[in-house]
Design a protein around this motif. Structure first.
Motif, PDB file in Angstrom:
ATOM      1  N   PHE A   1      -1.381  -7.905  -5.547  1.00  0.00           N
ATOM      2  CA  PHE A   1      -0.458  -7.256  -6.396  1.00  0.00           C
ATOM      3  C   PHE A   1      -0.642  -5.794  -5.449  1.00  0.00           C
ATOM      4  CE2 PHE A   1      -0.746  -3.538  -9.398  1.00  0.00           C
ATOM      5  CZ  PHE A   1       0.835  -3.500  -9.205  1.00  0.00           C
ATOM      6  N   THR A   2       0.284  -5.100  -5.073  1.00  0.00           N
ATOM      7  CA  THR A   2       0.160  -3.322  -4.725  1.00  0.00           C
ATOM      8  C   THR A   2       1.613  -3.697  -5.079  1.00  0.00           C
ATOM      9  OG1 THR A   2       0.744  -2.619  -2.720  1.00  0.00           O
ATOM     10  CG2 THR A   2       1.281  -4.798  -2.765  1.00  0.00           C
ATOM     11  N   PRO A   3       1.297  -2.150  -5.538  1.00  0.00           N
ATOM     12  CA  PRO A   3       2.536  -1.437  -6.426  1.00  0.00           C
ATOM     13  C   PRO A   3       3.285  -0.350  -5.114  1.00  0.00           C
ATOM     14  CG  PRO A   3       0.809  -0.221  -6.534  1.00  0.00           C
ATOM     15  CD  PRO A   3      -0.377  -1.297  -6.043  1.00  0.00           C
ATOM     16  N   ALA A   4       2.895  -0.451  -4.888  1.00  0.00           N
ATOM     17  CA  ALA A   4       3.269   0.108  -2.912  1.00  0.00           C
ATOM     18  C   ALA A   4       3.400   0.057  -1.811  1.00  0.00           C
ATOM     19  CB  ALA A   4       2.666   2.291  -3.203  1.00  0.00           C
ATOM     20  N   PRO A   5       3.930  -0.905  -1.671  1.00  0.00           N
ATOM     21  CA  PRO A   5       3.555  -1.559   0.117  1.00  0.00           C
ATOM     22  C   PRO A   5       3.694  -0.741   1.326  1.00  0.00           C
ATOM     23  CG  PRO A   5       5.355  -2.996  -1.312  1.00  0.00           C
ATOM     24  CD  PRO A   5       5.041  -1.709  -1.948  1.00  0.00           C
ATOM     25  N   PRO A   6       3.095  -0.636   2.459  1.00  0.00           N
ATOM     26  CA  PRO A   6       2.357  -1.948   2.713  1.00  0.00           C
ATOM     27  C   PRO A   6       1.102  -1.944   1.824  1.00  0.00           C
ATOM     28  CG  PRO A   6       2.747  -0.001   4.197  1.00  0.00           C
ATOM     29  CD  PRO A   6       3.280   0.452   3.127  1.00  0.00           C
ATOM     30  N   MET A   7       0.533  -1.254   1.247  1.00  0.00           N
ATOM     31  CA  MET A   7      -0.863  -0.618   0.728  1.00  0.00           C
ATOM     32  C   MET A   7      -1.512  -2.195   0.520  1.00  0.00           C
ATOM     33  SD  MET A   7      -1.256   2.580  -1.301  1.00  0.00           S
ATOM     34  CE  MET A   7      -2.578   2.608  -1.434  1.00  0.00           C
ATOM     35  N   ARG A   8      -2.679  -2.287   0.675  1.00  0.00           N
ATOM     36  CA  ARG A   8      -3.354  -3.507   0.575  1.00  0.00           C
ATOM     37  C   ARG A   8      -3.738  -3.955  -1.288  1.00  0.00           C
ATOM     38  NH1 ARG A   8      -8.886  -2.420   3.727  1.00  0.00           N
ATOM     39  NH2 ARG A   8      -8.435  -0.925   2.883  1.00  0.00           N
ATOM     40  N   PRO A   9      -3.483  -5.025  -1.180  1.00  0.00           N
ATOM     41  CA  PRO A   9      -4.491  -5.803  -3.269  1.00  0.00           C
ATOM     42  C   PRO A   9      -5.575  -5.131  -2.982  1.00  0.00           C
ATOM     43  CG  PRO A   9      -3.330  -7.659  -1.714  1.00  0.00           C
ATOM     44  CD  PRO A   9      -3.190  -7.071  -0.307  1.00  0.00           C
TER      45      PRO A   9
END
Lengths: 158, 158
Positions: free
Chosen positions: B40-48
């Motif tokens: 899960f990531t709520p704000a790509p490109p942030m990592r899980p």
């Protein structure tokens, strides 16, 4: 005889550490569009980043006052800045105060017990908590910025 | 004559500080549903968050090794745990190692310059950075949890 201080972080290092983090937090505040700073949240009930930044400003000011005087009056949280320029102005004033006043705090203050609005603790715990709380909320601000499609400032630059 | 150490944070305080943060990060890892931790990531490109937590584990291990031996080999980042139970197991093993090994690190190690994969810096900067980086990414994990409708652990409890 050479004495090696039994220390990880000296008071001078702590000032460097804190100011480095405050400079980064300032860049995060700046990165928010004015119209989102005090309104946007990607995950209610979380607060907008501007409200968190006002908290960080007040905790910083209270911590400087507390370490300098031994008094820790609770800030009037609702009295804080409500726009970006005022927030950044207050931030910069505190930066100058820290630079001028923190070097006057004696090292023994950090081992002494202080009475904060949220409990009694050694000065070093209160001091480090102010920085930790800033890193914590600023990390949240990074997600907010990404959710807005904005690339946050580089974390490791201070 | 009484000598007051010129310190904010002694090596013993640093161990308390670090372990307190690691205990909180462990609770944040636990709070993620297994099926979301590494996806899960709520704000790509942030990592899980699971990938961030693996980074935190490796940086912690590298920092203990570096402070203990002066050697800072870069971790094999891709070799980390890929499920919650394995991650928590590795986390707990490192917790025990920190408790056993960090007290053996001499205070002078924190003022000496160390050569990390990302540059040369005093030991105290490397040590504090490991904790700061953990607080930073864990703060991001708080937003992830809120975005999943999950209440995160209390920040001020360690």
């Amino acid at each position: 005889m050479t004495l090696t201080a039994n220390t990880v972080l000296s008071p001078a290092d702590f000032l460097t550490h804190w100011q480095g983090h405050r400079a980064l937090t300032r860049r995060v505040i700046e990165a928010f569009p004015e119209e989102q700073l005090f309104t946007f949240t990607p995950a209610p009930p979380m607060r907008p980043f501007g409200e968190m930044a006002v908290e960080l400003y007040f905790v910083g000011e209270m911590t400087l006052t507390g370490l300098s005087t031994g008094q820790w009056p609770e800030p009037d949280w609702a009295s804080g800045p409500r726009d970006k320029a005022t927030l950044l102005g207050a931030w910069d004033t505190l930066t100058q105060r820290l630079e001028a006043e923190l070097p006057g705090v004696q090292a023994e203050v950090f081992s002494r017990v202080h009475h904060l609005p949220w409990g009694a603790m050694p000065g070093w715990v209160a001091a480090i908590y102010a920085v930790d709380n800033e890193i914590h909320h600023r990390g949240q601000g990074y997600v907010y910025l990404r959710a807005l499609g904005i690339e946050p400032p580089t974390f490791y630059e201070r």
